[in-house]
Design a protein around this motif. Structure first.
Motif, short mmCIF file in Angstrom:
data_model
loop_
_atom_site.label_atom_id
_atom_site.label_comp_id
_atom_site.label_asym_id
_atom_site.label_seq_id
_atom_site.Cartn_x
_atom_site.Cartn_y
_atom_site.Cartn_z
N ALA A 27 0.37 -0.97 -0.10
CA ALA A 27 0.30 -0.17 -0.22
C ALA A 27 0.63 1.13 0.07
CB ALA A 27 -0.59 0.36 1.08
N PHE A 28 0.88 2.48 -0.71
CA PHE A 28 0.69 3.38 -0.99
C PHE A 28 -0.47 4.68 -0.18
CE2 PHE A 28 2.81 1.00 -3.83
CZ PHE A 28 3.86 1.48 -4.64
N ALA A 29 0.65 4.81 0.60
CA ALA A 29 0.15 6.42 1.71
C ALA A 29 0.24 7.70 1.72
CB ALA A 29 0.00 5.97 3.02
N GLY A 30 0.23 8.63 1.87
CA GLY A 30 0.27 10.14 1.88
C GLY A 30 -0.28 11.33 1.73
N LYS A 31 -0.46 11.92 1.75
CA LYS A 31 -0.83 13.34 1.36
C LYS A 31 -1.64 13.91 0.55
CE LYS A 31 2.08 17.35 3.60
NZ LYS A 31 2.29 17.97 4.44
N SER A 32 -2.24 14.42 0.47
CA SER A 32 -2.11 14.91 -0.99
C SER A 32 -1.34 15.92 -1.86
CB SER A 32 -3.41 15.59 -1.05
OG SER A 32 -4.31 15.67 -0.89
N ASN A 33 -0.98 15.71 -3.03
CA ASN A 33 0.69 16.59 -3.62
C ASN A 33 1.95 16.19 -2.92
OD1 ASN A 33 0.73 18.10 -5.26
ND2 ASN A 33 -0.77 20.01 -4.14
N VAL A 34 2.30 14.85 -2.28
CA VAL A 34 3.54 14.47 -1.89
C VAL A 34 3.95 13.28 -2.89
CG1 VAL A 34 2.54 11.96 -1.12
CG2 VAL A 34 4.59 13.34 0.18
N GLY A 35 3.52 13.38 -4.50
CA GLY A 35 4.04 12.54 -5.29
C GLY A 35 3.39 11.52 -5.28
N LYS A 36 2.48 10.86 -4.52
CA LYS A 36 2.17 9.69 -4.91
C LYS A 36 2.40 8.66 -5.72
CE LYS A 36 -1.62 8.42 -2.30
NZ LYS A 36 -2.10 8.55 -3.01
N SER A 37 1.12 9.35 -7.12
CA SER A 37 1.25 8.92 -8.26
C SER A 37 2.19 9.25 -9.00
CB SER A 37 0.22 9.75 -8.62
OG SER A 37 -1.39 10.03 -8.53
N SER A 38 2.99 10.02 -8.67
CA SER A 38 4.28 10.00 -9.66
C SER A 38 5.43 8.92 -8.79
CB SER A 38 5.20 11.51 -9.38
OG SER A 38 4.51 12.53 -10.09
N LEU A 39 5.20 8.30 -7.87
CA LEU A 39 6.21 7.75 -7.05
C LEU A 39 5.74 5.93 -8.03
CD1 LEU A 39 8.23 5.72 -5.37
CD2 LEU A 39 6.45 6.08 -3.89
N ILE A 40 3.96 6.67 -8.03
CA ILE A 40 4.02 4.34 -8.29
C ILE A 40 4.03 4.83 -10.29
CG2 ILE A 40 1.42 3.68 -8.83
CD1 ILE A 40 0.58 4.76 -6.46
N ASN A 41 4.53 5.35 -10.63
CA ASN A 41 4.10 5.74 -12.57
C ASN A 41 5.55 5.23 -12.38
OD1 ASN A 41 1.61 5.79 -13.24
ND2 ASN A 41 1.77 7.99 -13.00
N GLY A 42 6.64 6.05 -11.49
CA GLY A 42 7.97 5.87 -11.48
C GLY A 42 8.24 4.33 -11.86
N LEU A 43 7.23 3.57 -10.67
CA LEU A 43 8.09 2.36 -10.03
C LEU A 43 7.24 1.46 -11.28
CD1 LEU A 43 7.41 1.95 -6.46
CD2 LEU A 43 9.64 1.93 -7.39
N MET A 44 6.23 1.64 -11.93
CA MET A 44 5.28 0.86 -12.81
C MET A 44 6.43 1.19 -14.38
SD MET A 44 1.87 0.71 -11.31
CE MET A 44 1.41 2.47 -12.11
N ASN A 45 6.95 1.95 -14.43
CA ASN A 45 7.73 2.66 -15.70
C ASN A 45 6.25 3.42 -16.90
OD1 ASN A 45 10.16 2.21 -15.80
ND2 ASN A 45 10.02 0.16 -15.24
#
Length: 201
Positions: A27-45
Motif C-alpha cells: 500500500a502507498f499512503a501519503g498526503k495530497s500533493n506528496v507525489g504518490k502518483s508520480s512514485l507509483i508511475n515511476g515504479l511501474m515505468n
C-alpha cells in the motif's frame, strides 16, 4: 525487479467491498500533493497510469494495480487536503482504516513524506495508525530533487524526529525526476515476494 505487466484492476469507492486478492499487496499512503502518483508511475515505468491530479485531494478511491501477475500496488486516498470538508476527510479516513485493518494480503505500507518539510500532524497520525495496525511503515521521502544534496541528512533527521519513528525504520529518499531511490524500493519489493514464496512452500 523488472515490471513488465501492469493493469489497473480494481477501483474501490467508499461503499465498495474490498477485493480478496490472491497476490500480496503493497500500500502507498501519503498526503495530497506528496507525489504518490508520480512514485507509483515511476515504479511501474508508466507515464500516467496512476492519475496525477491537477487538483490535490481528488483521489477518493482505493486503486489496485496488478503488477507482473504477482503483486498489487494499492494506492490509498491522499489525506489532509484543506479544501475537502471534514465529513469527506472522515470518510476517507474510514476507508484507509478499513483497508489497513481488513486486508489479508497487505505485506507493507509505504508512507510518503515530502522531504522538504517537517511531517504534519496528519503525517504523524498516519504513521501511528499504520504502526497500530501492526505494520512497520517504510518511509519514502519524496521530492528529493527539490533540495540540495548537502541538506539531505538534516531533512531525513527532521522526518525521523518529526514522526518519532521506531528504531530500524527504513527511510528511502526518492526523486520522481531522476528516479533516485527506485532501485532500493525494487529491492524491498523483491524481498516481500521472496518472503511470500518461502511462506507458501
Amino acid at each position: 525487479m523488472v515490471i513488465k505487466n501492469v493493469e489497473l484492476e480494481t477501483v474501490c469507492g467508499i461503499t465498495s467491498k474490498l477485493p480478496e486478492n490472491e497476490h500480496i499487496e503493497i500500500a502507498f499512503a501519503g498526503k495530497s500533493n506528496v507525489g504518490k502518483s508520480s512514485l507509483i508511475n515511476g515504479l511501474m515505468n508508466r507515464k500516467s497510469l496512476a492519475r496525477t491530479s491537477a487538483q490535490p485531494g481528488k483521489t477518493q478511491t482505493i486503486n489496485y494495480y496488478h503488477i507482473n501477475d504477482e503483486m498489487y500496488f494499492v494506492d490509498l486516498p491522499g489525506y489532509g487536503y484543506a479544501k475537502v470538508s471534514e465529513k469527506e476527510k472522515a470518510k476517507w479516513g474510514k476507508m484507509i482504516e478499513n483497508y489497513l485493518h481488513t486486508s489479508k494480503k497487505l505485506r507493507a505500507v509505504f508512507l510518503l513524506i515530502d522531504i522538504r518539510h517537517e511531517p504534519s500532524g496528519n503525517d504523524r497520525m498516519m504513521y501511528e495508525w499504520i504502526a497500530y495496525q501492526g505494520y512497520a511503515p517504510v518511509i519514502i521521502a519524496t521530492k528529493l530533487d527539490k533540495i540540495n544534496k548537502s541538506q539531505v541528512p538534516k531533512h531525513l533527521k527532521m522526518i525521523r524526529e518529526g514522526l518519532n519513528v521506531a528504531k530500524g525504520t527504513v527511510i528511502i529518499p526518492y526523486s520522481a525526476l531522476t528516479k533516485q531511490g527506485r532501485e532500493e524500493i525494487y529491492g524491498l519489493l523483491d524481498s516481500y515476494l521472496e518472503k511470500e514464496a518461502q511462506a507458501n512452500e
